[in-house]
Design an enzyme around this catalytic site. Structure first.
Site: not given
Lengths: 98, 486
Positions: B79, B154, B178
């Site tokens: 990420k 997210s 997330s």
């Protein structure tokens, strides 16, 4: 609870955010919705409850106060390469003190 | 053989048997990314040349009969809030548009030490704030099961890269759900470890008392393999716990016979999509069939979790994001007359709308006159939420719950209504508040063929238990074989 425009601008100043009129309206609406939702917490009895700032009870991690070698020149270069404006190994910004 | 569809475990075996080469594996993944990223939007940058160089190194070691590390040759993506030296780290924001990481995060170092090949950086909601990956400054990340729908957030890119076989595995972060939410929406396995299990050093912070880095994988075993590689104490993260970190795959196939599974009754109320409810109930019956004892438990403060989370997380975020001032790195507004204007315009131009909303709310709840009523109050309710779990864990070994009340919603459907968006997190946020480990495992599909996730919540540092339960469930179903229609 109603938060006034002035209060919103005060909070924005604290957060170093400049908001357009539209954004002030958006934030105002958002605050109203969120604070109404968050106000349900006030209905809860938390008498005698310790505030929990952390999921784990850890003592503050300390280390010996000893001098270690600083980072290499190449590492400093990598950091300075990300800077918008520099002079030598300083970060340059608009004048702060008149 | 479609090499990009291999799990970590399968790839490890085939590499060692000489059935495949690392270069073939990495090429297959890179080709897959080229073919699918234009419409999925999961990758923000790739490490093409370096990845192939590293793969050639691995093949050389294999040829010479040398020793391989656990993850040698395995392509993993991260990420874009996790630092990889020399690669961009945008946090999905314009304010870090040209930022190049000057050092590796601890998790990156550990992956590299395990031989993993970092294949690229993944799209996410800006500064990890969001539940749909619609808040990225670099475009929406789409769900591979239906590209008109959100990937979840997210860590949307992290889940999509795995679901679409654009990587063997990825790392995401989970602050309020997330990792688990996009894992559920995309039909893959996502783990949020116990707070303090994995170092946050070199991970761009959103909410420091809630953030955790975790694996997104195709199977539960792969999740255990990756956690083993990245977990453990780190002196550079003072919130990381000094507690031995085991090989999490060791007891994974022990089954659930004799384990007590808590089912929180407050999690099964209105708002839960019918298909989701049916899939979760089916999972409960299955686990019972495998010897687990089902225990009814109550978590009376469930309804306060989201409010508590949004006060605490935004407060911590307002502090963590104060560093983005245009002085030392990132975007800086041009032609400003003084330093005050530089701060104001840098942040006004650099941050997206949702980030600004959360900074504002966070600053407000910490401000003089409101601190006690909001922030302090929320910290006390946080203790009550954790208390619910402590009480419940007296009668059960782990808990079972949905991950989300619904399956993936359409892109654009909730973006104008932040509160409705926040309510997607109703089953995930309490876990972060209490600092517990939780695993999302695929458990079915709804009538539109959208994946449904099952959440297994463990006691602190008991990832092994939820891995056991997840593995047992996974191997007795075949959801792990499903692939999106790409």
């Amino acid at each position: 609870m109603r938060i006034t425009s002035d209060e919103i601008l005060h909070v924005a100043a604290l957060a170093r955010l400049s908001l357009s009129d539209e954004e002030v309206t958006d934030v105002s609406k958002h605050f109203e919705t969120m604070l109404k939702y968050v106000d349900k917490l006030n209905g809860l009895d938390t008498e005698g409850v310790d505030a929990m700032s952390h999921p784990i009870d850890l003592p503050t991690a300390l280390r010996e106060d000893e001098v270690t070698t600083s980072r290499s020149e190449s590492h400093i270069r990598k950091i300075m390469d990300n800077a918008p404006n520099t002079r030598q190994d300083f970060f340059r910004v608009p004048k702060i003190v008149e | 053989m479609s090499l990009h569809t291999l799990t970590i475990n399968e790839a490890q075996t085939k590499l060692r048997l000489g059935e495949i080469s690392a270069v073939e594996l990495v090429n297959a993944v890179l080709t897959r990314i080229d073919a699918t990223n234009p419409y999925l939007g999961s990758y923000l940058s790739t490490n093409h040349d370096q990845a192939l160089d590293q793969a050639m190194e691995v093949d050389k070691v294999i040829r010479e009969g040398g020793d391989l590390e656990a993850l040698s040759g395995i392509p993993v993506a991260l990420k874009d809030v996790i630092l990889v030296e020399g690669m961009q780290a945008t946090a999905g924001s314009k304010i870090l548009q040209e930022f190049i990481a000057p050092y590796d995060a601890t998790v990156t170092e550990r992956l590299k030490r395990s031989g993993a090949i970092i294949i690229g950086k993944l799209n996410c909601d800006e500064f990890a704030m969001g539940s749909s990956n619609e808040n990225s400054a670099y475009g929406v990340c789409r769900n591979p099961w239906d590209t008109e729908r959100v990937a979840g957030g997210s860590s949307g890119g992290s889940a999509v890269s795995v679901a679409a076989d654009q990587a063997c595995a990825s790392l995401g972060t989970d602050t309020g759900g997330s990792i688990r939410l996009p894992a559920a929406f995309c039909g893959i396995v996502g783990l949020k470890p116990t707070y303090g299990r994995v170092s946050r050093f070199g991970v761009i912070a959103y909410a420091s008392s809630l953030d955790q880095v975790g694996p997104c994988t195709k199977t539960v075993r792969d999740s255990a393999i990756l956690l083993t590689a990245i977990a453990g104490h780190d002196t550079r993260d003072s919130t990381s716990v000094n507690r031995p970190s085991p090989d999490y795959t060791q007891f994974i196939d022990r089954g659930v016979d004799g384990l007590r599974v808590g089912v929180p009754r407050e999690y099964f109320v209105d708002g839960l999509q019918e298909d989701v409810k049916r899939a979760i109930n089916r999972a409960i019956l299955q686990l019972k069939g495998f010897g687990a004892e089902i225990v009814d438990i109550s978590m009376p403060h469930t309804e306060y979790a989201i409010a508590t989370y949004y006060v605490i997380a935004t407060a911590e975020a307002s502090s963590n994001l104060a560093r983005y001032d245009g002085v030392r790195y990132g975007y800086r507004a041009k032609d400003v007359k003084d330093i005050a204007t530089m701060y104001l315009e840098t942040r006004a131009n650099g941050f997206g709308d949702e980030v600004k909303r959360r900074i504002m709310l966070g600053t407000f709840v910490l401000s003089a006159g409101y601190y006690d009523a909001y922030y302090l109050k929320a910290q006390k309710v946080r203790a009550l939420v954790r208390g619910d779990f402590e009480e419940a864990f007296k009668t059960c070994d782990f808990m079972l719950a949905p991950v989300s009340p619904t399956t993936a919603f359409r892109i654009g459907e909730r973006i104008d209504d932040p509160l409705t968006m926040y309510l997607s997190d109703v089953y995930t946020t309490a876990v972060n508040l209490a600092g517990l480990p939780a695993l999302s495992v695929p458990c079915g599909f709804d009538q539109q063929n959208l994946p449904i996730g099952l959440q297994l919540i463990g006691q602190p540092f008991q990832e092994e238990t939820i891995f056991r339960a997840g593995y047992t469930f996974e191997r007795n179903n075949d959801y792990y074989e499903s692939r999106p229609p790409l």
